[in-house]
Enzyme design. Structure first.
Site, PDB file in Angstrom:
ATOM      1  N   CYS A  43      31.331  69.813  46.899  1.00  0.00           N
ATOM      2  CA  CYS A  43      31.222  68.352  46.911  1.00  0.00           C
ATOM      3  C   CYS A  43      30.008  67.905  47.703  1.00  0.00           C
ATOM      4  CB  CYS A  43      32.494  67.731  47.477  1.00  0.00           C
ATOM      5  SG  CYS A  43      32.355  65.959  47.694  1.00  0.00           S
ATOM      6  N   CYS A  48      29.447  66.063  44.335  1.00  0.00           N
ATOM      7  CA  CYS A  48      29.613  64.606  44.463  1.00  0.00           C
ATOM      8  C   CYS A  48      28.505  63.921  45.261  1.00  0.00           C
ATOM      9  CB  CYS A  48      30.932  64.269  45.158  1.00  0.00           C
ATOM     10  SG  CYS A  48      32.267  65.400  44.858  1.00  0.00           S
ATOM     11  N   LYS A  51      24.810  64.289  43.817  1.00  0.00           N
ATOM     12  CA  LYS A  51      24.825  63.579  42.517  1.00  0.00           C
ATOM     13  C   LYS A  51      24.799  62.070  42.737  1.00  0.00           C
ATOM     14  CE  LYS A  51      28.319  62.019  41.247  1.00  0.00           C
ATOM     15  NZ  LYS A  51      29.469  62.732  40.703  1.00  0.00           N
ATOM     16  N   TYR A 177      32.858  64.909  32.789  1.00  0.00           N
ATOM     17  CA  TYR A 177      32.332  64.161  33.941  1.00  0.00           C
ATOM     18  C   TYR A 177      30.845  64.449  34.174  1.00  0.00           C
ATOM     19  CZ  TYR A 177      36.997  63.282  36.131  1.00  0.00           C
ATOM     20  OH  TYR A 177      38.262  62.868  36.446  1.00  0.00           O
ATOM     21  N   GLU A 181      27.616  61.890  33.600  1.00  0.00           N
ATOM     22  CA  GLU A 181      26.976  61.391  34.828  1.00  0.00           C
ATOM     23  C   GLU A 181      25.487  61.723  34.832  1.00  0.00           C
ATOM     24  OE1 GLU A 181      29.299  62.942  38.093  1.00  0.00           O
ATOM     25  OE2 GLU A 181      30.770  61.319  37.933  1.00  0.00           O
ATOM     26  N   HIS A 434      36.835  34.747  42.688  1.00  0.00           N
ATOM     27  CA  HIS A 434      35.934  34.224  41.674  1.00  0.00           C
ATOM     28  C   HIS A 434      34.545  33.985  42.235  1.00  0.00           C
ATOM     29  CE1 HIS A 434      35.065  32.251  37.884  1.00  0.00           C
ATOM     30  NE2 HIS A 434      34.523  31.256  38.569  1.00  0.00           N
ATOM     31  N   GLU A 439      38.481  40.108  38.995  1.00  0.00           N
ATOM     32  CA  GLU A 439      39.541  39.108  38.804  1.00  0.00           C
ATOM     33  C   GLU A 439      40.176  39.200  37.415  1.00  0.00           C
ATOM     34  OE1 GLU A 439      38.321  34.918  38.708  1.00  0.00           O
ATOM     35  OE2 GLU A 439      36.276  35.579  38.286  1.00  0.00           O
TER      36      GLU A 439
END
Ligand code: NDP
Length: 455
Positions: A43, A48, A51, A177, A181, A434, A439
């Protein structure tokens, strides 16, 4: 005094191994972790983290373009890939230091070298034997390359994170994945990107509307997706690679990148020799407490091939320590594990896909597709999709899916709601913020009408 050198020896200083080791040490256990490469593991060093830094880097390409619609005019920006890679590497060095310090401060010994299990309680590193009451296998996974003639010409994510130069044309094989990516980040940086997938669509295992929306957005951005397509061979002609597809069709590029899954790192570390049972694919078989077929040997993280995600490995590590060192038998809860794909646009998802939920009974589907407000002025032809899957009978929200800017950040919060068993009425009773995209998840009121089509 214990008959062993340590209470726990962990093999692998990645996310799962480091968390397990330091939490075990905090209970007073004497712990060592063996690592043959760099502390931090996949990772932090090869996955992760680097990347995501490259994904951040690539986003500026969009941002400079989008800024014009907001009145900003900058001279033609220039980009230096080598500088990005150097800065990324400096950050990885810093993180490695932090991981080493975490181990030191928690009084975990870091033993550098390749650990090989030589008995139920012994591990050999660089010719020296260390003993422990328990051994934890946290050796992670490694890119899997299928058996295709010329596969030696292909790079994997390991090399893609450290390319000397950006290629003009790249072909990425795989639609999971890693493929999507890297496709997004290379495309944003101006590389001509083609993806080759053997299936009909990218991201198997994700909700169909996520798959369709992301594939559309990627194609709109200029990525070519070759569907239901297999590579027969890869040939090198000078600096160019030629991939032979079905029949006589070929595709040429400067770099061939395989992202075809990851396999457990279980070879050559003595597991089968001491009686640890492996699955057909080579993953370590464990029970709900991460115990292998050898009672003193445990395993967790990518190597057990359940869910190959860093936060899952970390949570497995916490459950292992609770069970083995704190007297609280704790199985890992694998329900509602949220996940993100840092594609462009990114994906956030938690809970059941629509098709999965339909297997459990009737469902209500709420869905919204829209052009994010930012792009009304940026002019970018980009869309977002948000979807809730609701169990009709209980009205519990069982799936929450999004493709669009900030999807991973948004869905993380909604994952708490799903974990708490929130109902659609509770979503509706929540006041939106908002103007945001998020939302939409609390303002969708119209169900998607049922069709007669089989799902
Ligand atoms: P994935 O399992 O996600 O995807 C593998 C892809 O390769 C699929 O599209 C699969 O096709 C294809 N494939 C597999 N074998 C072959 C073959 N022989 N020929 C052609 N295509 C093939 O693996 P990745 O390598 O992308 O990533 C590994 C794991 O790492 C992920 O599963 C994930 O758990 C983790 N990861 C997580 C990230 C995140 O959290 N954001 C980022 C990167 C990785 P098919 O669909 O047809 O099976």
């Amino acid at each position: 005094m214990s008959e062993f050198d340590y209470d726990l020896i962990t093999i692998g200083a990645g996310s799962g191994g480091v968390r397990s080791s330091r939490m075990a040490a905090r209970t007073g256990a004497r712990v060592a972790v063996v690592e043959e490469s760099r502390a931090g593991g996949t990772c932090v060093m090869r996955g992760c983290v680097p990347k995501k830094l490259l994904v951040f880097g690539s986003h500026f390409a969009h941002d400079f373009g989008d800024a014009r619609g907001f009145g900003w005019h900058v001279d033609e920006p220039s980009f230096d890939w080598g500088e990005l890679i150097a800065n990324k590497n400096a950050e990885l060095d810093r993180l490695e230091g932090i991981y080493q310090r975490i181990l030191r401060e928690n009084k975990v010994d870091l033993i550098e070298g390749r650990g090989v299990v030589t008995g139920p309680h012994s591990v050999e590193v660089n010719g020296k034997t260390y003993t422990a009451e328990r051994i934890l296998i946290a050796t992670g996974s490694w890119p899997h390359l299928p058996d295709v003639p010329g596969i030696e010409h292909a790079i994997t994510s390991n090399e893609a994170l450290d390319l000397q130069e950006l290629p003009d044309r790249i072909v990425i094989v795989g639609g999971g994945y890693i493929a999507v990516e890297f496709a997004g980040l290379f495309n944003a940086l101006g590389v001509d990107v083609s993806i080759i997938i053997r299936a009909g669509n990218i991201l198997r295992g994700f909700d169909e509307d996520i798959r369709d929306t992301l594939a559309d957005e990627m194609e709109k951005a200029g990525i070519t997706i070759h569907r239901e397509c297999q590579v027969r061979s890869i040939e090198k002609q000078g600096d160019i690679y030629s991939l032979r597809l079905h029949g006589t069709e070929t595709i040429e590029c400067d770099t061939v990148f395989y992202a075809t899954g990851r396999t457990a790192n279980t070879k050559g570390i003595g597991l089968e020799e001491v009686g640890v049972k492996l699955s057909e694919r080579g993953g370590v078989i464990v029970d709900e407490y991460f115990q292998t077929s050898v009672p003193s040997v445990f395993a967790l993280g990518d190597v057990i091939e359940r869910i190959q995600l860093t936060p899952v490995a970390i949570n497995e590590g916490m459950a292992f320590v609770a069970s083995q060192f704190e007297g609280r038998p704790t199985p890992m809860d694998y329900t509602n594990v949220p996940a993100a794909v840092f594609s462009q646009p990114p994906v956030g998802t938690v809970g059941l896909m629509e098709a999965e939920a339909r297997q459990n009974g009737d469902v209500d589907i709420y869905m919204s597709r829209f052009r994010p407000m930012k792009h009304t002025l940026s002019g970018r032809n980009a869309h977002a999709m948000m979807k809730l899957v609701v169990d009709s009978e209980s009205q519990r929200v069982v799936g929450c899916h999004m493709v669009g800017d900030d999807a991973p950040e948004i869905v993380q919060g909604f994952a708490v709601a799903l974990k708490c068993g929130a109902t659609k009425q509770q979503f509706d009773a929540t006041v939106g913020i908002h103007p945001t995209s998020a939302e939409e998840f609390v303002t969708m009121r119209e169900k998607v009408p049922e069709t007669d089509e089989e799902c």
